[in-house]
Design an enzyme around this catalytic site. Sequence first.
Site, PDB file in Angstrom:
ATOM      1  N   VAL A  78       0.828  -1.205   0.000  1.00 58.01           N
ATOM      2  CA  VAL A  78       0.000   0.000   0.000  1.00 58.01           C
ATOM      3  C   VAL A  78       0.868   1.262   0.000  1.00 58.01           C
ATOM      4  O   VAL A  78       0.562   2.242  -0.684  1.00 58.01           O
ATOM      5  CB  VAL A  78      -0.963   0.002   1.203  1.00 58.01           C
ATOM      6  CG1 VAL A  78      -1.777   1.294   1.247  1.00 58.01           C
ATOM      7  CG2 VAL A  78      -1.904  -1.199   1.130  1.00 58.01           C
ATOM      8  N   CYS A  79       1.962   1.214   0.736  1.00 56.20           N
ATOM      9  CA  CYS A  79       2.877   2.361   0.779  1.00 56.20           C
ATOM     10  C   CYS A  79       3.479   2.627  -0.588  1.00 56.20           C
ATOM     11  O   CYS A  79       3.644   3.790  -1.001  1.00 56.20           O
ATOM     12  CB  CYS A  79       3.996   2.107   1.792  1.00 56.20           C
ATOM     13  SG  CYS A  79       3.415   1.753   3.463  1.00 56.20           S
TER      14      CYS A  79
END
Length: 234
Positions: A78-79
Amino acid sequence: MGSGGSTLATTKYVEKHKHLKEGDRVPDVPLKFRVIDPTTPSPDPRQHNFVWKDIMISDMLAGKRVVIFGVPGAFTPVCSCDHLPGYENNYDSILRHGIDDVFCFSVNDAFVMRHWGIAQGLEEELTSCALPINPGNFKRVKLVPDGAAKFSRAMGMTCHWDKKGGFGLRSWRYSAVVKDMVIEKIFVEVEGNIEDDSPAGPEPLMVSDANTMLNYLSEVSLKATITDTVILKQ
């Protein structure tokens, strides 16, 4: 281990954490960066000569209005797919709303953060010394290595994600506008309920994303414009 040890371990993982709020000063702690030393040639011409440098948070943020955001880990899905790219792609739009710069914090060391930025396609800053973290960081979103979690701990943003993925101590996901070291606005995921080994894990990205930040900054800019117009008409 006796029952007492087991109870302590259980208590650790259900503890709720208190994070800093709007109006609080962000912690002024030293972090360790790798910065290019332009005065000393590298023994390897294929590489830059990086040196260690302790840099205070105030060296980066004091006297400025900046956006900061914290992520659980470099190279995590997600980062890497959403959180960092969102701010990198909207960097210019964010600066148009009276923001001086954007900083991404993660509980990773300087080596990891640099190679994460390179892997993300961020353009390196190899010459400018306008910021103490450069040359050697990046031109747009700046990646801040909080390897020992000094900043994240003092922000009240650390948690343990041991059971899911064996992450260990990490930063909760959040974003904030900081004006001269004071929190103007802060967005904390999962309604600010920071919890060790949260069932949601590090994935939620609902309020600390770049679009939410842009919406906030746009509203502030619009209100300022309306106020200025009213004053001019008086």
